[in-house]
Design an enzyme around this catalytic site. Structure first.
Site, PDB file in Angstrom:
ATOM      1  N   THR A   1       0.850  -1.193   0.000  1.00 27.20           N
ATOM      2  CA  THR A   1       0.000   0.000   0.000  1.00 27.20           C
ATOM      3  C   THR A   1       0.882   1.238   0.000  1.00 27.20           C
ATOM      4  O   THR A   1       0.892   2.025  -0.942  1.00 27.20           O
ATOM      5  CB  THR A   1      -0.928   0.031   1.230  1.00 27.20           C
ATOM      6  OG1 THR A   1      -1.765  -1.123   1.219  1.00 27.20           O
ATOM      7  CG2 THR A   1      -1.805   1.290   1.204  1.00 27.20           C
TER       8      THR A   1
ATOM      9  N   ARG B   1       3.960   1.379  -2.748  1.00 28.59           N
ATOM     10  CA  ARG B   1       3.483   1.607  -4.113  1.00 28.59           C
ATOM     11  C   ARG B   1       2.881   3.004  -4.267  1.00 28.59           C
ATOM     12  O   ARG B   1       3.242   3.746  -5.185  1.00 28.59           O
ATOM     13  CB  ARG B   1       2.440   0.560  -4.502  1.00 28.59           C
ATOM     14  CG  ARG B   1       1.874   0.816  -5.892  1.00 28.59           C
ATOM     15  CD  ARG B   1       0.847  -0.201  -6.327  1.00 28.59           C
ATOM     16  NE  ARG B   1       0.314   0.165  -7.634  1.00 28.59           N
ATOM     17  CZ  ARG B   1      -0.594  -0.548  -8.298  1.00 28.59           C
ATOM     18  NH1 ARG B   1      -1.064  -1.674  -7.771  1.00 28.59           N
ATOM     19  NH2 ARG B   1      -1.040  -0.143  -9.478  1.00 28.59           N
TER      20      ARG B   1
ATOM     21  N   ARG C   1      10.525  -4.217  -4.957  1.00 27.83           N
ATOM     22  CA  ARG C   1      10.096  -4.780  -3.677  1.00 27.83           C
ATOM     23  C   ARG C   1      10.119  -6.293  -3.856  1.00 27.83           C
ATOM     24  O   ARG C   1       9.290  -6.855  -4.584  1.00 27.83           O
ATOM     25  CB  ARG C   1       8.688  -4.277  -3.336  1.00 27.83           C
ATOM     26  CG  ARG C   1       8.153  -4.704  -1.970  1.00 27.83           C
ATOM     27  CD  ARG C   1       6.763  -4.109  -1.787  1.00 27.83           C
ATOM     28  NE  ARG C   1       6.160  -4.487  -0.537  1.00 27.83           N
ATOM     29  CZ  ARG C   1       6.215  -3.752   0.584  1.00 27.83           C
ATOM     30  NH1 ARG C   1       6.879  -2.611   0.580  1.00 27.83           N
ATOM     31  NH2 ARG C   1       5.635  -4.160   1.684  1.00 27.83           N
TER      32      ARG C   1
ATOM     33  N   HIS D   1      14.882  -2.540   4.723  1.00 28.26           N
ATOM     34  CA  HIS D   1      13.816  -1.662   4.217  1.00 28.26           C
ATOM     35  C   HIS D   1      14.238  -0.215   4.511  1.00 28.26           C
ATOM     36  O   HIS D   1      13.642   0.469   5.347  1.00 28.26           O
ATOM     37  CB  HIS D   1      12.495  -1.992   4.907  1.00 28.26           C
ATOM     38  CG  HIS D   1      11.289  -1.401   4.237  1.00 28.26           C
ATOM     39  ND1 HIS D   1      11.353  -0.642   3.089  1.00 28.26           N
ATOM     40  CD2 HIS D   1       9.960  -1.458   4.562  1.00 28.26           C
ATOM     41  CE1 HIS D   1      10.148  -0.256   2.743  1.00 28.26           C
ATOM     42  NE2 HIS D   1       9.276  -0.737   3.616  1.00 28.26           N
TER      43      HIS D   1
ATOM     44  N   GLN E   1      11.803   2.954   4.689  1.00 29.43           N
ATOM     45  CA  GLN E   1      10.978   3.104   5.886  1.00 29.43           C
ATOM     46  C   GLN E   1      11.725   3.849   6.979  1.00 29.43           C
ATOM     47  O   GLN E   1      11.156   4.692   7.676  1.00 29.43           O
ATOM     48  CB  GLN E   1      10.538   1.735   6.399  1.00 29.43           C
ATOM     49  CG  GLN E   1       9.667   1.800   7.643  1.00 29.43           C
ATOM     50  CD  GLN E   1       8.373   2.537   7.404  1.00 29.43           C
ATOM     51  OE1 GLN E   1       7.613   2.174   6.500  1.00 29.43           O
ATOM     52  NE2 GLN E   1       8.083   3.579   8.177  1.00 29.43           N
TER      53      GLN E   1
ATOM     54  N   ASP F   1       6.761  -3.713  14.919  1.00 30.90           N
ATOM     55  CA  ASP F   1       6.378  -4.028  13.547  1.00 30.90           C
ATOM     56  C   ASP F   1       5.611  -5.345  13.593  1.00 30.90           C
ATOM     57  O   ASP F   1       5.450  -5.952  14.653  1.00 30.90           O
ATOM     58  CB  ASP F   1       7.640  -4.135  12.669  1.00 30.90           C
ATOM     59  CG  ASP F   1       7.330  -4.376  11.199  1.00 30.90           C
ATOM     60  OD1 ASP F   1       6.219  -4.024  10.754  1.00 30.90           O
ATOM     61  OD2 ASP F   1       8.186  -4.919  10.492  1.00 30.90           O
ATOM     62  N   THR F   2       5.181  -5.787  12.445  1.00 26.90           N
ATOM     63  CA  THR F   2       4.478  -7.067  12.387  1.00 26.90           C
ATOM     64  C   THR F   2       5.358  -8.198  12.907  1.00 26.90           C
ATOM     65  O   THR F   2       6.574  -8.195  12.705  1.00 26.90           O
ATOM     66  CB  THR F   2       4.028  -7.381  10.944  1.00 26.90           C
ATOM     67  OG1 THR F   2       3.313  -8.619  10.944  1.00 26.90           O
ATOM     68  CG2 THR F   2       5.222  -7.494  10.000  1.00 26.90           C
ATOM     69  N   TRP F   3       4.747  -9.126  13.599  1.00 25.42           N
ATOM     70  CA  TRP F   3       5.476 -10.304  14.073  1.00 25.42           C
ATOM     71  C   TRP F   3       5.476 -11.403  13.015  1.00 25.42           C
ATOM     72  O   TRP F   3       6.270 -12.339  13.087  1.00 25.42           O
ATOM     73  CB  TRP F   3       4.818 -10.847  15.345  1.00 25.42           C
ATOM     74  CG  TRP F   3       4.836  -9.882  16.491  1.00 25.42           C
ATOM     75  CD1 TRP F   3       5.601  -8.750  16.617  1.00 25.42           C
ATOM     76  CD2 TRP F   3       4.051  -9.965  17.689  1.00 25.42           C
ATOM     77  NE1 TRP F   3       5.340  -8.126  17.811  1.00 25.42           N
ATOM     78  CE2 TRP F   3       4.397  -8.844  18.496  1.00 25.42           C
ATOM     79  CE3 TRP F   3       3.102 -10.863  18.153  1.00 25.42           C
ATOM     80  CZ2 TRP F   3       3.816  -8.622  19.745  1.00 25.42           C
ATOM     81  CZ3 TRP F   3       2.518 -10.642  19.386  1.00 25.42           C
ATOM     82  CH2 TRP F   3       2.874  -9.528  20.184  1.00 25.42           C
ATOM     83  N   ILE F   4       4.560 -11.268  12.050  1.00 21.16           N
ATOM     84  CA  ILE F   4       4.399 -12.312  11.035  1.00 21.16           C
ATOM     85  C   ILE F   4       4.421 -11.651   9.659  1.00 21.16           C
ATOM     86  O   ILE F   4       3.423 -11.091   9.203  1.00 21.16           O
ATOM     87  CB  ILE F   4       3.087 -13.093  11.239  1.00 21.16           C
ATOM     88  CG1 ILE F   4       3.023 -13.646  12.664  1.00 21.16           C
ATOM     89  CG2 ILE F   4       2.953 -14.209  10.215  1.00 21.16           C
ATOM     90  CD1 ILE F   4       1.629 -13.864  13.179  1.00 21.16           C
TER      91      ILE F   4
ATOM     92  N   HIS G   1       5.105   2.751  14.112  1.00 23.02           N
ATOM     93  CA  HIS G   1       4.816   1.436  13.525  1.00 23.02           C
ATOM     94  C   HIS G   1       4.703   1.664  12.023  1.00 23.02           C
ATOM     95  O   HIS G   1       3.977   2.543  11.566  1.00 23.02           O
ATOM     96  CB  HIS G   1       3.507   0.874  14.084  1.00 23.02           C
ATOM     97  CG  HIS G   1       3.265  -0.566  13.762  1.00 23.02           C
ATOM     98  ND1 HIS G   1       3.192  -1.056  12.477  1.00 23.02           N
ATOM     99  CD2 HIS G   1       3.063  -1.648  14.566  1.00 23.02           C
ATOM    100  CE1 HIS G   1       2.960  -2.358  12.501  1.00 23.02           C
ATOM    101  NE2 HIS G   1       2.881  -2.741  13.765  1.00 23.02           N
ATOM    102  N   CYS G   2       5.392   0.840  11.227  1.00 24.81           N
ATOM    103  CA  CYS G   2       5.421   1.085   9.781  1.00 24.81           C
ATOM    104  C   CYS G   2       4.153   0.648   9.065  1.00 24.81           C
ATOM    105  O   CYS G   2       3.982   0.956   7.884  1.00 24.81           O
ATOM    106  CB  CYS G   2       6.652   0.431   9.154  1.00 24.81           C
ATOM    107  SG  CYS G   2       6.637  -1.374   9.176  1.00 24.81           S
TER     108      CYS G   2
ATOM    109  N   PRO H   1       1.173  -2.446   7.876  1.00 25.73           N
ATOM    110  CA  PRO H   1      -0.092  -2.556   8.602  1.00 25.73           C
ATOM    111  C   PRO H   1       0.111  -3.147   9.991  1.00 25.73           C
ATOM    112  O   PRO H   1       1.059  -3.888  10.222  1.00 25.73           O
ATOM    113  CB  PRO H   1      -0.921  -3.498   7.722  1.00 25.73           C
ATOM    114  CG  PRO H   1       0.094  -4.326   7.013  1.00 25.73           C
ATOM    115  CD  PRO H   1       1.274  -3.435   6.784  1.00 25.73           C
TER     116      PRO H   1
ATOM    117  N   ARG I   1       6.615   8.551   4.149  1.00 26.92           N
ATOM    118  CA  ARG I   1       7.110   7.592   3.162  1.00 26.92           C
ATOM    119  C   ARG I   1       7.154   8.236   1.776  1.00 26.92           C
ATOM    120  O   ARG I   1       8.037   7.924   0.959  1.00 26.92           O
ATOM    121  CB  ARG I   1       6.205   6.352   3.135  1.00 26.92           C
ATOM    122  CG  ARG I   1       6.359   5.405   4.318  1.00 26.92           C
ATOM    123  CD  ARG I   1       7.748   4.782   4.366  1.00 26.92           C
ATOM    124  NE  ARG I   1       8.116   4.210   3.084  1.00 26.92           N
ATOM    125  CZ  ARG I   1       7.718   3.025   2.637  1.00 26.92           C
ATOM    126  NH1 ARG I   1       6.941   2.262   3.387  1.00 26.92           N
ATOM    127  NH2 ARG I   1       8.092   2.588   1.447  1.00 26.92           N
TER     128      ARG I   1
END
Length: 361
Positions: free
Chosen positions: A98, A101, A148, A175, A178, A270-273, A309-310, A312, A337
């Site tokens: 998102t 891009r 990416r 990254h 970011q 950040d996301t854990w997954i 937090h970057c 989602p 960004r």
């Protein structure tokens, strides 16, 4: 004939007006201010942007200054600034996106350039055509490639085989775009970066790797909490510790989130997954118990602490009370960004002179 003579006089008059309105930048800024602008200015035209490890402190500051300059002039004053007219950028996305891009497409367009999006359906990088061949073909079509990808080695191959600048839009290792946005956000909020302490609470992933390559060069300390088995990559850690030693900053690793957050100005997660790790979800959720960012965790932080937090974001990573609080800078962080990717792409394609004062980093 009289009409022709009249038209010629009019064209001459109009040309003269336009010639008179082209004022040298040294006259606008003043010679001394121009010299201050250009002192230490390093051309980055033609460079690749794969990791902040490859950029000096002054170059990182110059990219952040350029981002701030573009934001002030284009968003702040509505200036029409299109230095990339006639330039194009190929945007390769193996992973959905998102922010990366949209920020790149709108940013390149705002600067007068043409973005060309290539999804996995458009270009099977390294599958139906080798990366070497793709790099050579695309280099004949566009002036810059942002990619990416899953594997960082794909970016390195594009850089080795292509003849245009390659920008890392995200890989499993780094990254950097970011982290420039994060640093611009903290600069806007605190007024300076040097001496800040950032606490990372989460996975040893590409985001913290990029913090580790950039923070020491800007005088920022890092305290990193990761669960056992989810630490930062050893080679990245080694490079980062050398940078911290070189630039006189602190870098601290722990498995205790509360320990990392003690006295910190900034709490980041950040996301854990990540994409491609879905099969590890239950295992990871178990390993990251106690790593959710909450106000209770912030009790040991500095009084002025803020949250990044970057995106989602998932609620297990940070609760609503922090995420939607006044301490959360996630929305300006997301917007920045755009300005930072614009700064990078512009700097790799043309020498840019900022007309706004340099921030006090």
């Amino acid at each position: 004939m009289a009409l022709l003579r009249f038209a010629a006089r009019q064209n001459s008059l109009v040309s003269g007006i336009f010639r008179q309105t082209v004022i040298p930048v040294t006259q606008v800024l003043g010679q001394k201010r121009w010299e201050r602008h250009m002192s230490g200015h390093a051309s980055m035209v033609g460079r690749n942007f794969l990791t902040l490890k490859d950029f000096s402190p002054s170059e990182v500051e110059q990219l952040l200054w350029t981002a701030a300059d573009l934001k002030a002039r284009i968003k702040g004053t509505g200036e029409l600034y299109t230095p990339l007219v006639g330039k194009s950028a190929g945007l390769i996305f193996q992973k959905r996106s998102t922010r990366t891009r949209l920020s790149t497409e709108t940013g390149v367009g705002l600067l007068g350039g043409q973005p060309c999006f290539l999804s996995p359906d458009d270009i099977h990088l390294g599958v139906n055509e080798t990366i070497k061949d793709s790099a050579k073909v695309l280099s004949g079509f566009v002036d810059l490639i942002l990619a990416r990808v899953y594997g960082h080695e794909d970016l390195e191959s594009l850089a080795a085989e292509g003849s245009v600048p390659i920008v890392n839009g995200l890989s499993e290792l780094y990254h950097p775009l970011q982290i420039l946005a994060d640093m611009q956000t903290l600069q806007d909020h605190f007024g300076s970066l040097r001496g800040l302490t950032v606490a990372w609470v989460g996975d040893g992933n590409n985001i913290i790797h990029s913090f580790m390559m950039g923070a020491p060069k800007l005088g920022v300390n890092l305290k990193i909490a990761t669960p056992k088995g989810y630490e930062t990559y050893p080679n990245v850690t080694k490079d980062a510790e050398e940078l911290a030693k070189q630039y006189g900053t602190q870098m601290y690793h722990t498995t205790d989130p509360r320990d990392a957050c003690e006295g910190a100005n900034v709490l980041v997660t950040d996301t854990w997954i990540s994409m491609g790790q879905e099969e590890e979800k239950q295992e990871r959720l178990k390993a990251f118990q106690g790593y959710q960012v909450t106000h209770k965790l912030g009790e040991v932080a500095a009084k002025d602490w803020v949250f990044l937090h970057c995106l989602p974001r998932k609620q297990e990573e940070v609760d609503d009370a922090v995420f939607y609080s006044d301490r959360s800078l996630v929305w300006p962080e997301a917007e920045n960004r755009k300005w930072t990717v614009m700064a990078v792409i512009l700097s790799l394609l043309k020498d840019h002179v900022c007309t706004t004062p340099k921030p006090d980093f």
